[in-house]
Write a protein that holds these residues in place. Sequence first.
Motif, PDB file in Angstrom:
ATOM      1  N   ILE A  77       0.840  -1.196   0.000  1.00 45.37           N
ATOM      2  CA  ILE A  77       0.000   0.000   0.000  1.00 45.37           C
ATOM      3  C   ILE A  77       0.877   1.248   0.000  1.00 45.37           C
ATOM      4  CG2 ILE A  77      -1.683   1.307   1.371  1.00 45.37           C
ATOM      5  CD1 ILE A  77      -2.763  -1.543   2.243  1.00 45.37           C
ATOM      6  N   ASP A  78       1.962   1.225   0.771  1.00 47.18           N
ATOM      7  CA  ASP A  78       2.896   2.350   0.806  1.00 47.18           C
ATOM      8  C   ASP A  78       3.519   2.581  -0.571  1.00 47.18           C
ATOM      9  OD1 ASP A  78       4.398   4.427   2.188  1.00 47.18           O
ATOM     10  OD2 ASP A  78       6.133   3.093   2.012  1.00 47.18           O
ATOM     11  N   ARG A  79       3.935   1.500  -1.236  1.00 42.28           N
ATOM     12  CA  ARG A  79       4.504   1.644  -2.589  1.00 42.28           C
ATOM     13  C   ARG A  79       3.480   2.252  -3.541  1.00 42.28           C
ATOM     14  NH1 ARG A  79       6.854  -3.210  -1.019  1.00 42.28           N
ATOM     15  NH2 ARG A  79       5.275  -4.487  -2.040  1.00 42.28           N
ATOM     16  N   HIS A  80       2.230   1.833  -3.417  1.00 40.06           N
ATOM     17  CA  HIS A  80       1.157   2.375  -4.257  1.00 40.06           C
ATOM     18  C   HIS A  80       1.008   3.884  -4.038  1.00 40.06           C
ATOM     19  CE1 HIS A  80      -2.738   2.494  -6.303  1.00 40.06           C
ATOM     20  NE2 HIS A  80      -3.207   3.127  -5.247  1.00 40.06           N
ATOM     21  N   PHE A  81       0.974   4.303  -2.776  1.00 37.95           N
ATOM     22  CA  PHE A  81       0.835   5.733  -2.484  1.00 37.95           C
ATOM     23  C   PHE A  81       2.062   6.523  -2.947  1.00 37.95           C
ATOM     24  CE2 PHE A  81      -2.348   4.685   1.024  1.00 37.95           C
ATOM     25  CZ  PHE A  81      -3.422   5.169   0.297  1.00 37.95           C
ATOM     26  N   ARG A  82       3.236   5.971  -2.762  1.00 43.43           N
ATOM     27  CA  ARG A  82       4.454   6.677  -3.189  1.00 43.43           C
ATOM     28  C   ARG A  82       4.510   6.815  -4.715  1.00 43.43           C
ATOM     29  NH1 ARG A  82       7.924   7.836   0.944  1.00 43.43           N
ATOM     30  NH2 ARG A  82       7.346   6.854   2.929  1.00 43.43           N
ATOM     31  N   ALA A  83       3.991   5.830  -5.426  1.00 41.64           N
ATOM     32  CA  ALA A  83       3.899   5.947  -6.887  1.00 41.64           C
ATOM     33  C   ALA A  83       2.922   7.059  -7.262  1.00 41.64           C
ATOM     34  CB  ALA A  83       3.470   4.620  -7.509  1.00 41.64           C
ATOM     35  N   ALA A  84       1.820   7.151  -6.535  1.00 45.29           N
ATOM     36  CA  ALA A  84       0.853   8.230  -6.784  1.00 45.29           C
ATOM     37  C   ALA A  84       1.491   9.591  -6.552  1.00 45.29           C
ATOM     38  CB  ALA A  84      -0.375   8.058  -5.891  1.00 45.29           C
ATOM     39  N   ALA A  85       2.380   9.683  -5.571  1.00 47.13           N
ATOM     40  CA  ALA A  85       3.050  10.952  -5.276  1.00 47.13           C
ATOM     41  C   ALA A  85       3.905  11.415  -6.450  1.00 47.13           C
ATOM     42  CB  ALA A  85       3.913  10.813  -4.025  1.00 47.13           C
ATOM     43  N   ARG A  86       4.422  10.480  -7.221  1.00 41.75           N
ATOM     44  CA  ARG A  86       5.257  10.829  -8.379  1.00 41.75           C
ATOM     45  C   ARG A  86       4.420  11.150  -9.609  1.00 41.75           C
ATOM     46  NH1 ARG A  86       7.795   6.343  -6.165  1.00 41.75           N
ATOM     47  NH2 ARG A  86       7.039   4.978  -7.831  1.00 41.75           N
ATOM     48  N   GLY A  87       3.116  10.933  -9.526  1.00 41.81           N
ATOM     49  CA  GLY A  87       2.231  11.160 -10.668  1.00 41.81           C
ATOM     50  C   GLY A  87       1.823  12.617 -10.803  1.00 41.81           C
ATOM     51  N   PRO A  88       1.078  12.905 -11.858  1.00 36.08           N
ATOM     52  CA  PRO A  88       0.713  14.287 -12.156  1.00 36.08           C
ATOM     53  C   PRO A  88      -0.634  14.729 -11.584  1.00 36.08           C
ATOM     54  CG  PRO A  88       0.122  12.916 -14.000  1.00 36.08           C
ATOM     55  CD  PRO A  88       0.772  12.011 -12.974  1.00 36.08           C
ATOM     56  N   LEU A  89      -1.218  13.943 -10.659  1.00 36.52           N
ATOM     57  CA  LEU A  89      -2.562  14.272 -10.176  1.00 36.52           C
ATOM     58  C   LEU A  89      -2.544  15.001  -8.841  1.00 36.52           C
ATOM     59  CD1 LEU A  89      -4.545  10.988 -10.892  1.00 36.52           C
ATOM     60  CD2 LEU A  89      -4.444  13.064 -12.276  1.00 36.52           C
ATOM     61  N   GLU A  90      -3.394  16.010  -8.739  1.00 37.74           N
ATOM     62  CA  GLU A  90      -3.719  16.641  -7.470  1.00 37.74           C
ATOM     63  C   GLU A  90      -5.195  16.380  -7.237  1.00 37.74           C
ATOM     64  OE1 GLU A  90      -2.794  20.790  -7.840  1.00 37.74           O
ATOM     65  OE2 GLU A  90      -0.633  20.432  -7.741  1.00 37.74           O
TER      66      GLU A  90
END
Length: 138
Positions: free
Chosen positions: A57-70
Amino acid sequence: MTAPGAPTPREVFARLSAGISAGRWDELAVLYAEDAVVEQPFALPPAPPRLEGRAEIDRHFRAAARGPLELRARDVVVHETADPEVIVAEFGYDGRVVPPGRAFRVANIQVLRVRDGLIAETRDYHDHPAFARAMRDG
């Protein structure tokens, strides 16, 4: 059964929602139990339909942090259930793809089971096709 003094499911969801809305992706995994399960029945590839364990779950969230979405949660309605560990949250996201800054809206429903102040399991019904359109058109 939840331990006395532990955050309620409603409080835990509020922390999760606030963290996502503030872009604090790296702080979210601590809201989940070590053996938590997140199911995303409407996920589109390459997103996994199931995440198992706090580390994944942490890896999933950290990948989201690198994405372009707010994302900013709006119109949140939380429903209590007969099970004191389970809530159903209905909400929308006001989103933005950065760059270029294109705005979009996405509907969501999450069913959360919170035990001893930690998310034990969720079923997340996000509008993944709308996210994909936003990314494509963004």
